[in-house]
Each structure stands twice: as structure tokens, then as C-alpha cells.
Scaffold this motif. Structure first.
Motif, PDB file in Angstrom:
ATOM      1  N   ASN A  93       0.713  -1.161  -0.067  1.00 28.23           N
ATOM      2  CA  ASN A  93       0.089  -0.053   0.151  1.00 28.23           C
ATOM      3  C   ASN A  93       0.895   1.375   0.025  1.00 28.23           C
ATOM      4  N   VAL A  94       2.027   1.410  -0.535  1.00 30.33           N
ATOM      5  CA  VAL A  94       2.897   2.300  -0.912  1.00 30.33           C
ATOM      6  C   VAL A  94       2.817   2.851  -2.183  1.00 30.33           C
ATOM      7  N   ARG A  95       2.468   4.281  -2.176  1.00 28.80           N
ATOM      8  CA  ARG A  95       1.854   4.999  -3.438  1.00 28.80           C
ATOM      9  C   ARG A  95       2.553   6.013  -3.714  1.00 28.80           C
ATOM     10  N   GLN A  96       3.021   6.418  -4.861  1.00 29.89           N
ATOM     11  CA  GLN A  96       3.606   7.613  -5.426  1.00 29.89           C
ATOM     12  C   GLN A  96       2.757   8.166  -6.183  1.00 29.89           C
ATOM     13  N   GLU A  97       2.483   9.569  -6.340  1.00 28.11           N
ATOM     14  CA  GLU A  97       1.527  10.100  -7.326  1.00 28.11           C
ATOM     15  C   GLU A  97       1.839  11.709  -7.510  1.00 28.11           C
ATOM     16  N   LYS A  98       2.059  12.143  -8.787  1.00 28.13           N
ATOM     17  CA  LYS A  98       2.421  13.443  -8.903  1.00 28.13           C
ATOM     18  C   LYS A  98       1.331  13.889 -10.077  1.00 28.13           C
ATOM     19  N   VAL A  99       0.880  14.983  -9.790  1.00 28.30           N
ATOM     20  CA  VAL A  99      -0.203  15.639 -10.685  1.00 28.30           C
ATOM     21  C   VAL A  99       0.503  16.871 -11.328  1.00 28.30           C
ATOM     22  N   PHE A 100       0.398  17.147 -12.853  1.00 29.75           N
ATOM     23  CA  PHE A 100       1.318  18.324 -13.409  1.00 29.75           C
ATOM     24  C   PHE A 100       0.123  18.676 -14.413  1.00 29.75           C
ATOM     25  N   THR A 101       0.622  19.903 -14.826  1.00 31.42           N
ATOM     26  CA  THR A 101       0.049  20.758 -15.926  1.00 31.42           C
ATOM     27  C   THR A 101       0.781  20.579 -17.177  1.00 31.42           C
ATOM     28  N   VAL A 102       0.267  20.103 -18.406  1.00 31.75           N
ATOM     29  CA  VAL A 102       1.130  20.166 -19.485  1.00 31.75           C
ATOM     30  C   VAL A 102       0.330  21.114 -20.465  1.00 31.75           C
ATOM     31  N   LYS A 103       1.324  22.229 -20.993  1.00 33.91           N
ATOM     32  CA  LYS A 103       0.732  23.186 -21.888  1.00 33.91           C
ATOM     33  C   LYS A 103       0.621  22.490 -23.209  1.00 33.91           C
ATOM     34  N   HIS A 104      -0.533  23.104 -24.025  1.00 31.85           N
ATOM     35  CA  HIS A 104      -0.499  22.617 -25.528  1.00 31.85           C
ATOM     36  C   HIS A 104       0.238  23.278 -26.388  1.00 31.85           C
ATOM     37  N   SER A 105       1.542  23.414 -26.231  1.00 33.36           N
ATOM     38  CA  SER A 105       2.238  23.984 -27.144  1.00 33.36           C
ATOM     39  C   SER A 105       3.681  23.334 -26.957  1.00 33.36           C
TER      40      SER A 105
END
Length: 299
Positions: A124-136
Motif C-alpha cells: 500500500n505504498v503509493r507515489q503520485e504526481k499531478v502536473f499541468t501540460v501546456k498545449h504548445s
């Protein structure tokens, strides 16, 4: 006919409308059941750590994986190197009972919000990364806006690959990662696909065809001719090539065109002459012009 009578005569003609909340609740319930099923299977068939480690090391003995296992790029006058996303995915596949990937959470005007994650279903070890990607993307010194859905998908996947690698390496034990890196270096050093001279010549030709980096530029960077390259130099050539291919660095970060004035050892040309088929020698075309004969002295 009233709606009630129509429903009585034709029961299939009426379907109760589903609200957005009902659909979202059904989707969340389905995902929850899938997660429970994955956890149940992980508990029923736990990984054997010793067998998993052996599978990882056996995978790292494949030359095709060892060649793309490491990335390398310059930063602050120093060289940064580490396991690539290809090695991280191979380790995750053989470690077992992991759930990992990249999800696009939301697509807005001009950008996408995505998430990279890796979850060990046993511990039950979890790594998570939320990121934003520009459409360019930057192309030829200018910013190009992406409108094709396929281009947007590839941009999100490329940007998410680095986050996914970080998540996987954060879940897998560090000693397993270190052993995999050592095994990849040993695989490259003991590669039996061909002589070192031929492998270096192939690398030089790939640099020239893909990145327009000549043999003189490479020899100027290393400080000696390609004839003197060792297995460690070959490993460094592969790491720099992977960095250029993945866009982690540019040609100017490694090679200087102005300083590449040393005499080439001709290793690439010798190899090219060996692998290219010999041209057919055609017979000389007969000469129709008569040869002028010298005049003989009159007696």
C-alpha cells in the motif's frame, strides 16, 4: 394516448433518464471494485522478493534494454545520469503487483492536467504526481500551438514519462535499482554482439545520421581518437545519445563545432567500407578514336 398508456402498451419505449451524478457514482463504484480485485489478487499471490530480483537482473542482461537503460545530460557544469523510463518500466514489470501509469484528469483550453502514479498493491505504498501540460511546443525557435488531439496526447505522454519514472523509482527498493544499473553496465561491457570497434563505428554513424554529430566532434570532446575508445567510452556514447534522443539535452551541450578540428582516425569510414557491398567493376568501353601513330623518318 397518454404517457402512462403508452408505457403500458410498450414498456421498452420508456427509459428512466440517468443524471450525471448517477453515472459518476456508477463509474466510481466500478473503479472501486476493480481496485479491490487487484488488491485481492496481490494478497492471494504475493511476490517472491528473491525471484522478483532475479527476474529484474535477467531482464537487465538483455543488450537491447541495457543500451537504453540510462539517461545523461549536463547541468551546472556537471554530468547528471540515472535510470531511464525504459529501465524503470522493465523493473516494475518484473517486480510485480504494481499499478502504475499516466492519467489525463482534465483538458482545458490550452492545457491538460494529468497524473502519474505508481502503487504497490501489497504494501500500500503509493507515489503520485499531478502536473499541468501546456498545449504548445518549441520548434525552430518559436512556440507552436498544438491543436491535433494526437499531438496533445503525445505531449502529455512525453511529459508524463519523467513523472512516471520518478514514481516507479520511489516505490521500488533502492538496492534493487542499484543492482539493475550495475547489471546494465556489465551487460554493455560484456556485449558479445560484435567487436568493440564495430560497435563504436555503428555509434559514430548513428550520431551522424540522427544528430549531425561528426566523428571529429566526438573525438574533440573525448580528447583522443576513436581508435582508443574503451568499453566505458562506448557506454558514455550510448548515454549521451539517449539524452539527445529523449530531448533531455542538446547537441551544443556536449559538442563544439568550432573545436572539432582534430584529424579523424577514419574508424567510421573503415567500417563503412567493410559493410558496404563492393561496386561491380565494368570493362572499359572500347575507344573508337584511332590512336595517332608517330611519323616514321624518311630514309
Amino acid at each position: 394516448m397518454s404517457n402512462l398508456a403508452e408505457q403500458y402498451n410498450n414498456p421498452t419505449s420508456y427509459q428512466q433518464p440517468q443524471t450525471g451524478g448517477t453515472l459518476a457514482q456508477a463509474s466510481a463504484s466500478r473503479e472501486m471494485e476493480e481496485v479491490k480485485g487487484q488488491i485481492f489478487m496481490a494478497k492471494q499471490f504475493p511476490r517472491n522478493v528473491f525471484q522478483a530480483e532475479q527476474r529484474v537482473l535477467d531482464t537487465c542482461r538483455r543488450p537491447a534494454l541495457a543500451q537504453v537503460a540510462m539517461y545523461q545530460y549536463p547541468r551546472g557544469g556537471q554530468r547528471v545520469t540515472g535510470p531511464s523510463i525504459r529501465l524503470a518500466e522493465a523493473i516494475a514489470q518484473n517486480w510485480g503487483n504494481l499499478s502504475y501509469g499516466i492519467q489525463e484528469l482534465e483538458q482545458r483550453e490550452g492545457e491538460s492536467v494529468a497524473k502519474a502514479f505508481c502503487w504497490d498493491l501489497e504494501t500500500n505504498v503509493r507515489q503520485e504526481k499531478v502536473f499541468t501540460v501546456k498545449h504548445s511546443m518549441k520548434a525552430k525557435g518559436s512556440i507552436k500551438k498544438l491543436e491535433d488531439p494526437r499531438d496533445i496526447y503525445e505531449k502529455v505522454a512525453n511529459d508524463g514519462a519523467r513523472r512516471l519514472r520518478s514514481c516507479i523509482l520511489g516505490v521500488i527498493p533502492g538496492d534493487i535499482i542499484d543492482k539493475a544499473i550495475v547489471q546494465c553496465h556489465e551487460t554493455l561491457a560484456g556485449n558479445s554482439q560484435g567487436p568493440l570497434k564495430d560497435r563504436i563505428a555503428n555509434a559514430l554513424r548513428s550520431y551522424k545520421e540522427n544528430h549531425r554529430v561528426t566523428q571529429e566532434m566526438i573525438e574533440a570532446k573525448f580528447g583522443y581518437n576513436a581508435d582508443s575508445f574503451t568499453e566505458y567510452d562506448y557506454v558514455e556514447l550510448i548515454n549521451i545519445f539517449n539524452s539527445l534522443r529523449d530531448g533531455l539535452s542538446k547537441v551544443d551541450d556536449w559538442f563544439n563545432k568550432e573545436d572539432a578540428k582534430k584529424q579523424s582516425s577514419g574508424l567510421g569510414n573503415d567500417f563503412k567500407a567493410q559493410v558496404e557491398p563492393k561496386t561491380e567493376v565494368k570493362p572499359d568501353v572500347p575507344n573508337d578514336i584511332p590512336i595517332e601513330q608517330p611519323e616514321l623518318p624518311l630514309e
